[in-house]
Scaffold this motif. Structure first.
Motif, PDB file in Angstrom:
ATOM      1  N   SER A 139       0.812  -1.218   0.000  1.00  0.00           N
ATOM      2  CA  SER A 139       0.000   0.000   0.000  1.00  0.00           C
ATOM      3  C   SER A 139       0.843   1.264   0.000  1.00  0.00           C
ATOM      4  CB  SER A 139      -0.924  -0.004   1.221  1.00  0.00           C
ATOM      5  OG  SER A 139      -1.834  -1.067   1.166  1.00  0.00           O
ATOM      6  N   GLY A 140       1.871   1.296   0.869  1.00  0.00           N
ATOM      7  CA  GLY A 140       2.710   2.489   0.944  1.00  0.00           C
ATOM      8  C   GLY A 140       3.404   2.769  -0.362  1.00  0.00           C
ATOM      9  N   GLY A 141       3.959   1.720  -0.990  1.00  0.00           N
ATOM     10  CA  GLY A 141       4.625   1.900  -2.272  1.00  0.00           C
ATOM     11  C   GLY A 141       3.674   2.362  -3.355  1.00  0.00           C
ATOM     12  N   GLY A 142       2.455   1.832  -3.353  1.00  0.00           N
ATOM     13  CA  GLY A 142       1.475   2.260  -4.348  1.00  0.00           C
ATOM     14  C   GLY A 142       1.097   3.718  -4.197  1.00  0.00           C
ATOM     15  N   GLU A 166       6.040  -0.894   4.275  1.00  0.00           N
ATOM     16  CA  GLU A 166       4.917  -0.078   4.747  1.00  0.00           C
ATOM     17  C   GLU A 166       3.640  -0.653   4.161  1.00  0.00           C
ATOM     18  OE1 GLU A 166       3.268   4.525   4.830  1.00  0.00           O
ATOM     19  OE2 GLU A 166       5.187   4.056   3.888  1.00  0.00           O
ATOM     20  N   SER A 167       2.674  -0.934   5.013  1.00  0.00           N
ATOM     21  CA  SER A 167       1.552  -1.757   4.593  1.00  0.00           C
ATOM     22  C   SER A 167       0.252  -1.300   5.219  1.00  0.00           C
ATOM     23  CB  SER A 167       1.842  -3.218   5.001  1.00  0.00           C
ATOM     24  OG  SER A 167       0.667  -3.975   5.102  1.00  0.00           O
ATOM     25  N   TRP A 222      -1.477  -3.171  24.240  1.00  0.00           N
ATOM     26  CA  TRP A 222      -0.926  -2.658  22.963  1.00  0.00           C
ATOM     27  C   TRP A 222      -0.901  -1.128  23.031  1.00  0.00           C
ATOM     28  CZ3 TRP A 222       1.679  -5.123  19.306  1.00  0.00           C
ATOM     29  CH2 TRP A 222       1.984  -4.440  18.132  1.00  0.00           C
ATOM     30  N   PRO A 223       0.184  -0.547  23.573  1.00  0.00           N
ATOM     31  CA  PRO A 223       0.243   0.901  23.777  1.00  0.00           C
ATOM     32  C   PRO A 223       0.791   1.667  22.573  1.00  0.00           C
ATOM     33  CG  PRO A 223       2.152  -0.112  24.774  1.00  0.00           C
ATOM     34  CD  PRO A 223       1.347  -1.234  24.167  1.00  0.00           C
ATOM     35  N   TYR A 224       0.570   1.167  21.373  1.00  0.00           N
ATOM     36  CA  TYR A 224       1.138   1.771  20.166  1.00  0.00           C
ATOM     37  C   TYR A 224       0.027   2.293  19.257  1.00  0.00           C
ATOM     38  CZ  TYR A 224       4.829  -1.280  21.897  1.00  0.00           C
ATOM     39  OH  TYR A 224       5.729  -1.934  22.705  1.00  0.00           O
ATOM     40  N   GLU A 225       0.341   3.370  18.559  1.00  0.00           N
ATOM     41  CA  GLU A 225      -0.612   3.943  17.611  1.00  0.00           C
ATOM     42  C   GLU A 225      -0.672   3.080  16.348  1.00  0.00           C
ATOM     43  OE1 GLU A 225      -2.592   6.665  17.938  1.00  0.00           O
ATOM     44  OE2 GLU A 225      -1.916   6.756  20.027  1.00  0.00           O
ATOM     45  N   PRO A 226      -1.804   3.086  15.637  1.00  0.00           N
ATOM     46  CA  PRO A 226      -1.872   2.386  14.354  1.00  0.00           C
ATOM     47  C   PRO A 226      -0.830   2.931  13.387  1.00  0.00           C
ATOM     48  CG  PRO A 226      -4.063   2.998  15.109  1.00  0.00           C
ATOM     49  CD  PRO A 226      -3.097   3.680  16.032  1.00  0.00           C
ATOM     50  N   GLU A 227      -0.082   2.041  12.770  1.00  0.00           N
ATOM     51  CA  GLU A 227       1.000   2.445  11.883  1.00  0.00           C
ATOM     52  C   GLU A 227       1.041   1.532  10.665  1.00  0.00           C
ATOM     53  OE1 GLU A 227       3.052   4.917  12.022  1.00  0.00           O
ATOM     54  OE2 GLU A 227       2.822   5.692  14.062  1.00  0.00           O
TER      55      GLU A 227
END
Length: 365
Positions: free
Chosen positions: A81-84, A186-187, A205-210
């Motif tokens: 997705s990121g590459g696209g 990156e996906s 899960w203390p992390y933001e969506p990435e």
């Protein structure tokens, strides 16, 4: 003459550059075509890139589209997705496939590429993200959001950990190290998976969506197919991938309320149907704000978009994009993707919203 619009002499369906293509003939880039109408025979080449989750569905779309427009070549490279999105924003492809909508910075870049008419984002592919595993002697697995978060954060490291055992009463779990596999690129699949954990696992899960995996270390693989291959090739492995690519791997059920739910296209569609459209975007932007936390269906879902310009620099590209995406959103196109990828066809309501957007795709005057 640009390199990507050179003469092509292929026929049928072929695999190209890691993607799939439908044959076509060449039309000069400076030939101004009249707007395409139903039944018009088109020629030319359309280039896309993006989400590897769409790869199986794209095979269905392109095969069925070739029956409608046999002289159009559509190529799609599943680079992620990121590459696209990057290639589209840089002007390298005509459209992008992405499991995540454009963020604010990318929307600004899209306006620079597409002009005042802006960008479209069409939610054309709905599918569950499967939690795939390879554990000796274990055919069925249940995982709560907290346990799943502990596994992928590294807090839970053994398959016979009490948290995993508690989710699976009566199942003989081995004394074996857990080997989680995440995406190296990156996906949008990663962004949706981490969004699910952030919304449902609480402090585990203390992390933001990435779109990029938020933790250092661990085993990583390129694309959905790479994750599946890494899980299949290991022992005690677990990963996440589009359900269409899970193959013979075990697929876990995740806890929703007091029950455990497995991934199905119908369960994924139920989550999308109950989710609102994102606010503050243009009229051609149909991005959805997925509501996973209160979902009754299978909550680890992705909505994959086709992203492009409402206005293109030349008439031929505009005609081809409008024609191809018109087929993608049609009942025939959605059924073709579902047969190959097991995806959930978009609803009639989504199709009614998408049709005027597709019809508005045009060349700059």
């Amino acid at each position: 003459m640009s390199a990507r619009r050179k003469l092509v002499g292929l026929a049928g369906v072929a695999v190209v550059a890691g993607g799939v293509a439908v044959a076509a003939t060449w039309t000069p880039p400076n030939e101004r075509r009249t707007p395409v109408a139903a039944g018009d025979r088109l020629e030319g080449e359309l280039v896309g890139a993006g989400a590897s989750s769409q790869q199986a569905a794209m095979q269905g779309w392109l095969a069925s589209y070739s029956a409608v427009q046999p002289d159009v070549r559509v190529s799609y490279d599943p680079v992620g997705s990121g590459g696209g999105r990057e290639q589209f924003l840089a002007g390298g492809v005509d459209f992008a496939g992405s499991d995540a909508a454009l963020d604010e910075e990318e929307l600004a870049e899209a306006r620079e590429r597409c002009g005042d008419a802006g960008v479209f984002e069409l939610p054309n592919y709905i599918a569950p993200i499967a939690v795939v595993f390879q554990v000796p002697g274990v055919d069925e697995l249940q995982l709560s959001p907290e346990t799943l978060a502990g596994i992928f954060s590294g807090a839970i490291t053994r398959w016979d950990d009490p948290a995993v055992v508690g989710d699976n009463p009566g199942t003989a779990l081995p004394d074996l190290r857990i080997s989680p596999v995440h995406r190296s690129d990156e996906s949008g699949t990663t962004e949706n998976f981490t969004a699910y954990l952030a919304e449902t696992a609480g402090a585990a899960w203390p992390y933001e969506p990435e779109g990029e995996w938020p933790l250092p270390g661990g085993e990583a693989a390129q694309g959905n197919s790479g994750v599946v291959a890494a899980v299949a090739g290991g022992e005690g492995t677990i990963g996440y991938a589009d359900l269409s690519q899970a193959g013979d791997l075990g697929v876990a059920a995740v806890r929703v309320g007091d029950t455990y739910v497995g991934p199905t296209a119908e369960a994924a569609a139920a989550v999308v149907a109950g989710s609102p459209r994102r606010e503050g975007r243009g009229p051609a932007d149909l991005a959805i704000e997925l509501d996973r936390g209160t979902a009754e269906g299978y909550p680890i879902v992705l909505v994959s978009y086709h992203i492009g310009c409402v206005e293109y620099a030349d008439q031929q590209t505009a005609d081809l994009v409008r024609s191809f995406l018109g087929h993608v959103i049609s009942e025939e196109g959605q059924e073709a993707a579902a047969e190959v990828a097991g995806s959930a066809p978009i609803s009639d309501e989504l199709r009614e919203q998408a049709r005027p957007v597709v019809d508005s795709i045009r060349a700059r005057s």
